[in-house]
Design a protein around this motif. Sequence first.
Motif, PDB file in Angstrom:
ATOM      1  N   ALA A  33       4.995   7.471   2.318  1.00 38.17           N
ATOM      2  CA  ALA A  33       4.622   6.580   1.300  1.00 38.17           C
ATOM      3  C   ALA A  33       3.114   6.918   0.884  1.00 38.17           C
ATOM      4  O   ALA A  33       2.338   7.463   2.051  1.00 38.17           O
ATOM      5  CB  ALA A  33       4.830   5.061   1.724  1.00 38.17           C
ATOM      6  N   LEU A  34       2.683   6.779  -0.310  1.00 35.90           N
ATOM      7  CA  LEU A  34       1.388   6.691  -0.746  1.00 35.90           C
ATOM      8  C   LEU A  34       0.813   5.327  -0.797  1.00 35.90           C
ATOM      9  O   LEU A  34       1.741   4.346  -1.442  1.00 35.90           O
ATOM     10  CB  LEU A  34       1.053   7.493  -1.868  1.00 35.90           C
ATOM     11  N   THR A  35      -0.411   5.040  -0.519  1.00 38.03           N
ATOM     12  CA  THR A  35      -1.031   3.664  -0.452  1.00 38.03           C
ATOM     13  C   THR A  35      -2.101   3.604  -1.309  1.00 38.03           C
ATOM     14  O   THR A  35      -2.775   4.283  -1.544  1.00 38.03           O
ATOM     15  CB  THR A  35      -1.170   3.170   1.169  1.00 38.03           C
ATOM     16  N   LEU A  36      -2.369   2.363  -2.032  1.00 39.29           N
ATOM     17  CA  LEU A  36      -3.269   1.864  -2.873  1.00 39.29           C
ATOM     18  C   LEU A  36      -3.915   0.637  -2.604  1.00 39.29           C
ATOM     19  O   LEU A  36      -2.939  -0.321  -2.409  1.00 39.29           O
ATOM     20  CB  LEU A  36      -3.152   2.380  -4.239  1.00 39.29           C
ATOM     21  N   LYS A  37      -5.162   0.421  -2.615  1.00 39.39           N
ATOM     22  CA  LYS A  37      -5.759  -0.949  -2.521  1.00 39.39           C
ATOM     23  C   LYS A  37      -5.592  -1.745  -3.713  1.00 39.39           C
ATOM     24  O   LYS A  37      -6.134  -1.288  -4.784  1.00 39.39           O
ATOM     25  CB  LYS A  37      -7.155  -0.819  -1.979  1.00 39.39           C
ATOM     26  N   GLN A  38      -4.733  -2.783  -3.816  1.00 38.67           N
ATOM     27  CA  GLN A  38      -4.829  -3.670  -4.747  1.00 38.67           C
ATOM     28  C   GLN A  38      -5.071  -5.262  -4.578  1.00 38.67           C
ATOM     29  O   GLN A  38      -4.537  -5.467  -3.411  1.00 38.67           O
ATOM     30  CB  GLN A  38      -3.546  -3.417  -5.589  1.00 38.67           C
ATOM     31  N   ASN A  39      -5.931  -5.581  -5.123  1.00 37.94           N
ATOM     32  CA  ASN A  39      -6.227  -7.093  -4.666  1.00 37.94           C
ATOM     33  C   ASN A  39      -6.527  -7.307  -3.298  1.00 37.94           C
ATOM     34  O   ASN A  39      -5.948  -8.036  -2.593  1.00 37.94           O
ATOM     35  CB  ASN A  39      -4.884  -8.360  -5.273  1.00 37.94           C
TER      36      ASN A  39
END
Length: 492
Positions: A33-39
């Motif tokens: 999986a690819l992760t992205l910082k959101q909120n």
Amino acid sequence: MFDGIGRRVVSMWFPRLASDRVLRAHPVDGPFALTLKQNNANRIYCLNAQAERLGLHRGMSVSDARAFCPDLQSRPAEPRSDMRFLHVLRRWATRYCPWVGLEGDSGLVLDITGAAHLFGGEAMMLSDMRRQLARGGVSGRIGLADTRGAAWALARHGEGLAAPGAPMEALGALPVTALRLDEGTVTALQRLGLRSIAELEATARAPLARRFGPEPLLRLDQALGRQPEQITPLAEPPHYGARMTLPEPIGLQGDVMAGAARLLERICDRLKAQEAGARALCLTLRRVDQEAQSVELRLARPLRDPARILPLFERGVSKVEAGYGIDQMRLEATRVEPLPVQQLSHVSTDSRARLDDLVSRLGTRIGLENIRRFLPADSHIPERGFIVAPAAYSRPEGSWVSLRPRPLRLFAPEPIAGSGPRPPQHFRWRRMRLVTARATGPERIAPEWWLEDDNWRSGLRDYWHVETRQGRRLWLFHTPQRPGWFVQGEFA
């Protein structure tokens, strides 16, 4: 009346575009999986098929995903790289038709009207698309219909091919989410029992328009061909290159420069049309024996004036070995920057242009980075009152602002013997015995506490302008917190 007969549209959807891009370069065996910082929380941005089969989904927090799947491998997402990869896929898709546009951040739309027969028919074209995507390691879903909306719906909710002139047969059973409606409208329609496109089509239009506005009916009409929807292909970026094939080989420097002049005029015309200027150019000369030599030119400023650029090629062209002759020339602007049209002024800028040309000429010999200029910096610390920047990548600033006179020469502090807060009457500096004739000061300068600097650990400095009887005009300072005297500069 159905308006879409004769037009055929393909929609390509890449549900795992981001993860496919990464796994093409770095294959992983297992859930990924690819992760992205959101909120302020790391969430799953994209994942492969194995991770989806384990119950993971987009938007899920990474901590919850690892609780479900301890073997999950992850990497930070790079949306910009994903968009560049989508543009690469768009260029690849032009092999099927010239009209290719972007569909959001994970899809393409193609107008293949009149192009399917080149691949043996629509079914053969779709098979070739799937085969090429699978070979490239990209997961894709494809829909083909008479309209853009119908093709979008088939690609995302029922991959397949809709027969010409009969979109309702392929779309009727699909959910209303296939009409590109927002989540709130879809939820409201489902609460009314309108779950499929066929049910929505069979409902009276007036009550729907009063309750939901024109959007649901507009999307329905676009999908069924009652309302037109354009496909805007993404324009290719301008190419600043020109080629010339010579009927007879040439070898004289004058002939090569004459050919370069003709190529340069063509490129500068394109640059002018795009309001751009060249910062780097490459002239490639191919000899009769198929060997090629290149002459690279970097400019101090963006230019599109052939008369100013051409003389800068002379030094590089003079070093070219023509051999048995040159039969092909190619000139390309390898680096381009915006150069908008400027308003003419009565103030002459010829001196600035000549300075830029001089920097370019010297840069071809010693490198543009080695020609530097001093620029003022916003700091009251003497050592930090200026910066050194490459002249080709900076502009001269305004006049230097100095509330107190500063020495012409500045060097590292050199200790001298002295005591007390006033400059010593007699002192030795650089093996010279000096006598103070006049001292002006003090000028107190405090260290910039927010910056780490070992040279200012002694604290405050009291600077004095000292004129000696021997003719030396020095800049001395005293450190009251750690008593001591130092010489740091010399006035002219």
